[in-house]
Write a protein that holds these residues in place. Structure first.
Motif, PDB file in Angstrom:
ATOM      1  N   ALA A 131       0.641  -1.353  -0.159  1.00 16.14           N
ATOM      2  CA  ALA A 131       0.098  -0.057  -0.033  1.00 16.14           C
ATOM      3  C   ALA A 131       0.872   1.166   0.062  1.00 16.14           C
ATOM      4  N   GLY A 132       2.023   1.226  -0.056  1.00 17.96           N
ATOM      5  CA  GLY A 132       3.166   2.223  -0.202  1.00 17.96           C
ATOM      6  C   GLY A 132       3.574   2.937   1.266  1.00 17.96           C
ATOM      7  N   VAL A 133       3.217   2.202   2.321  1.00 17.31           N
ATOM      8  CA  VAL A 133       3.678   2.646   3.609  1.00 17.31           C
ATOM      9  C   VAL A 133       5.041   2.311   3.834  1.00 17.31           C
ATOM     10  N   ASP A 134       5.979   3.255   4.386  1.00 17.39           N
ATOM     11  CA  ASP A 134       7.032   3.142   4.732  1.00 17.39           C
ATOM     12  C   ASP A 134       7.318   2.555   6.059  1.00 17.39           C
ATOM     13  N   VAL A 135       7.658   1.001   6.041  1.00 17.81           N
ATOM     14  CA  VAL A 135       7.672   0.078   7.048  1.00 17.81           C
ATOM     15  C   VAL A 135       9.069  -0.143   7.353  1.00 17.81           C
ATOM     16  N   THR A 136       9.234  -0.054   8.621  1.00 20.57           N
ATOM     17  CA  THR A 136      10.700  -0.554   9.193  1.00 20.57           C
ATOM     18  C   THR A 136      10.260  -1.826  10.116  1.00 20.57           C
ATOM     19  N   TRP A 137      10.922  -2.725   9.497  1.00 23.52           N
ATOM     20  CA  TRP A 137      10.691  -4.305  10.053  1.00 23.52           C
ATOM     21  C   TRP A 137      11.352  -4.597  11.154  1.00 23.52           C
ATOM     22  N   GLY A 138      11.126  -5.223  12.353  1.00 23.16           N
ATOM     23  CA  GLY A 138      12.215  -5.964  13.320  1.00 23.16           C
ATOM     24  C   GLY A 138      11.713  -7.179  13.723  1.00 23.16           C
ATOM     25  N   THR A 139      12.460  -8.081  13.679  1.00 21.40           N
ATOM     26  CA  THR A 139      12.186  -9.328  14.783  1.00 21.40           C
ATOM     27  C   THR A 139      13.082  -9.578  15.872  1.00 21.40           C
ATOM     28  N   TYR A 140      12.733  -9.974  16.961  1.00 17.52           N
ATOM     29  CA  TYR A 140      13.413 -10.234  18.048  1.00 17.52           C
ATOM     30  C   TYR A 140      13.227 -11.521  18.586  1.00 17.52           C
ATOM     31  N   VAL A 141      14.343 -12.106  19.188  1.00 18.36           N
ATOM     32  CA  VAL A 141      14.146 -13.571  19.534  1.00 18.36           C
ATOM     33  C   VAL A 141      13.515 -13.364  21.189  1.00 18.36           C
ATOM     34  N   GLY A 142      12.166 -13.612  21.207  1.00 16.09           N
ATOM     35  CA  GLY A 142      11.691 -13.459  22.263  1.00 16.09           C
ATOM     36  C   GLY A 142      10.170 -14.086  22.101  1.00 16.09           C
ATOM     37  N   GLU A 143       9.339 -14.008  23.297  1.00 16.64           N
ATOM     38  CA  GLU A 143       7.985 -14.402  23.088  1.00 16.64           C
ATOM     39  C   GLU A 143       7.434 -12.982  23.274  1.00 16.64           C
ATOM     40  N   HIS A 144       5.823 -13.003  23.446  1.00 14.03           N
ATOM     41  CA  HIS A 144       5.038 -11.821  23.331  1.00 14.03           C
ATOM     42  C   HIS A 144       5.512 -10.904  24.394  1.00 14.03           C
ATOM     43  N   VAL A 145       5.650 -10.868  25.411  1.00 16.76           N
ATOM     44  CA  VAL A 145       5.997 -10.156  26.421  1.00 16.76           C
ATOM     45  C   VAL A 145       7.592  -9.715  26.564  1.00 16.76           C
ATOM     46  N   THR A 146       8.451 -10.589  26.314  1.00 19.50           N
ATOM     47  CA  THR A 146       9.905 -10.170  26.567  1.00 19.50           C
ATOM     48  C   THR A 146      10.396  -9.581  25.209  1.00 19.50           C
ATOM     49  N   THR A 147       9.550  -9.605  24.181  1.00 19.62           N
ATOM     50  CA  THR A 147       9.825  -8.809  23.130  1.00 19.62           C
ATOM     51  C   THR A 147       9.708  -7.248  23.142  1.00 19.62           C
ATOM     52  N   LEU A 148       8.832  -7.009  24.096  1.00 15.31           N
ATOM     53  CA  LEU A 148       8.596  -5.407  24.440  1.00 15.31           C
ATOM     54  C   LEU A 148       9.832  -5.216  25.027  1.00 15.31           C
ATOM     55  N   ALA A 149      10.644  -5.942  25.879  1.00 15.38           N
ATOM     56  CA  ALA A 149      11.779  -5.426  26.396  1.00 15.38           C
ATOM     57  C   ALA A 149      12.846  -5.286  25.641  1.00 15.38           C
ATOM     58  N   PHE A 150      13.091  -6.401  24.602  1.00 11.67           N
ATOM     59  CA  PHE A 150      14.187  -6.600  23.632  1.00 11.67           C
ATOM     60  C   PHE A 150      14.018  -5.380  22.674  1.00 11.67           C
ATOM     61  N   SER A 151      12.890  -5.030  22.370  1.00 11.59           N
ATOM     62  CA  SER A 151      12.462  -3.996  21.327  1.00 11.59           C
ATOM     63  C   SER A 151      12.491  -2.741  21.547  1.00 11.59           C
ATOM     64  N   ALA A 152      12.500  -2.357  22.878  1.00  7.31           N
ATOM     65  CA  ALA A 152      12.609  -1.067  23.451  1.00  7.31           C
ATOM     66  C   ALA A 152      13.391   0.067  23.122  1.00  7.31           C
ATOM     67  N   GLY A 153      14.750  -0.363  22.893  1.00  4.48           N
ATOM     68  CA  GLY A 153      15.586   0.541  22.266  1.00  4.48           C
ATOM     69  C   GLY A 153      15.431   0.943  20.932  1.00  4.48           C
ATOM     70  N   ASP A 154      15.231   0.218  20.267  1.00  4.84           N
ATOM     71  CA  ASP A 154      14.941   0.697  18.775  1.00  4.84           C
ATOM     72  C   ASP A 154      13.489   1.158  18.604  1.00  4.84           C
ATOM     73  N   VAL A 155      12.736   0.897  19.581  1.00  2.00           N
ATOM     74  CA  VAL A 155      11.349   1.709  19.549  1.00  2.00           C
ATOM     75  C   VAL A 155      11.768   3.029  19.840  1.00  2.00           C
ATOM     76  N   VAL A 156      12.571   3.490  20.618  1.00  2.00           N
ATOM     77  CA  VAL A 156      12.541   4.696  21.359  1.00  2.00           C
ATOM     78  C   VAL A 156      13.670   5.421  20.219  1.00  2.00           C
ATOM     79  N   ASN A 157      14.636   4.599  19.708  1.00  2.00           N
ATOM     80  CA  ASN A 157      15.455   5.328  18.633  1.00  2.00           C
ATOM     81  C   ASN A 157      14.606   5.745  17.328  1.00  2.00           C
ATOM     82  N   TYR A 158      13.662   4.791  17.058  1.00  2.00           N
ATOM     83  CA  TYR A 158      12.627   5.007  15.775  1.00  2.00           C
ATOM     84  C   TYR A 158      11.929   6.378  16.145  1.00  2.00           C
ATOM     85  N   LEU A 159      11.320   6.286  17.200  1.00  2.00           N
ATOM     86  CA  LEU A 159      10.282   7.585  17.359  1.00  2.00           C
ATOM     87  C   LEU A 159      11.253   8.787  17.718  1.00  2.00           C
ATOM     88  N   GLY A 160      12.410   8.664  18.507  1.00  2.00           N
ATOM     89  CA  GLY A 160      13.120   9.925  18.542  1.00  2.00           C
ATOM     90  C   GLY A 160      13.592  10.384  17.143  1.00  2.00           C
TER      91      GLY A 160
END
Length: 172
Positions: A131-160
């Motif tokens: 659909a033309g959306v600029d998507v940045t994709w990331g996968t992390y070794v983790g299950e549903h909850v731990t992925t939140l912790a593992f991705s936090a740095g990338d999320v903060v950097n992306y939003l920053g």
């Protein structure tokens, strides 16, 4: 915008949750869907156990989900409401790929996610990219909850970067 462990296709998620450790998510989301769309009339499909749940869990918090681990839709219903045309229409309206965002998005997912299947998140990525959306994709070794912790740095950097006016780098 960022989204992780995103329940993009609610039918896929429901099938995955029925009988699983995350079954409570399915139960409580059914209550939410019924609140949003009262014409779905969830109580019409509930057995005694389901009616008790319906009457007592309307304001439940997310931590309540684990009290229902490994349950099944049939444990709470006289017939499966997911099979009705009305409910299927509402689920289709709520599929994330049907309405792509107009802003760049960082989608991420845990490779071991036991709640939301990775495959449906990958499908959402493809739909957004098409659909033309600029998507940045990331996968992390983790299950549903731990992925939140593992991705936090990338999320903060992306939003920053977005707040700083730097363009998103699409991985489409």
């Amino acid at each position: 915008m960022t989204a992780g462990g995103t329940p993009a296709d609610l039918n896929v998620v429901a099938k995955n949750l029925d009988g699983s450790v995350g079954f409570g998510f399915l139960l409580l989301s059914a209550l939410g869907l019924d609140a949003a769309y009262p014409e779905l009339d969830l109580p019409a499909y509930l057995n005694d156990r389901g009616r008790t749940l319906y009457e007592t869990q309307q304001d439940a918090c997310v931590d309540a989900v684990f009290g229902y681990a490994f349950g099944h839709i049939a444990d709470y219903t006289t017939s499966n409401p997911l099979t009705t045309a009305k409910r299927q229409a509402r689920l289709a309206q709520n599929e994330l790929g049907a309405r792509p965002p107009h802003a760049p998005v960082f989608l991420f997912h845990g490779s071991l996610d036991e709640i939301i299947p990775l495959s449906q998140a990958q499908t959402l990525r493809r739909e957004y990219c098409a659909a033309g959306v600029d998507v940045t994709w990331g996968t992390y070794v983790g299950e549903h909850v731990t992925t939140l912790a593992f991705s936090a740095g990338d999320v903060v950097n992306y939003l920053g970067d977005r707040f700083a006016g730097r363009p998103a780098r699409s991985s489409c």
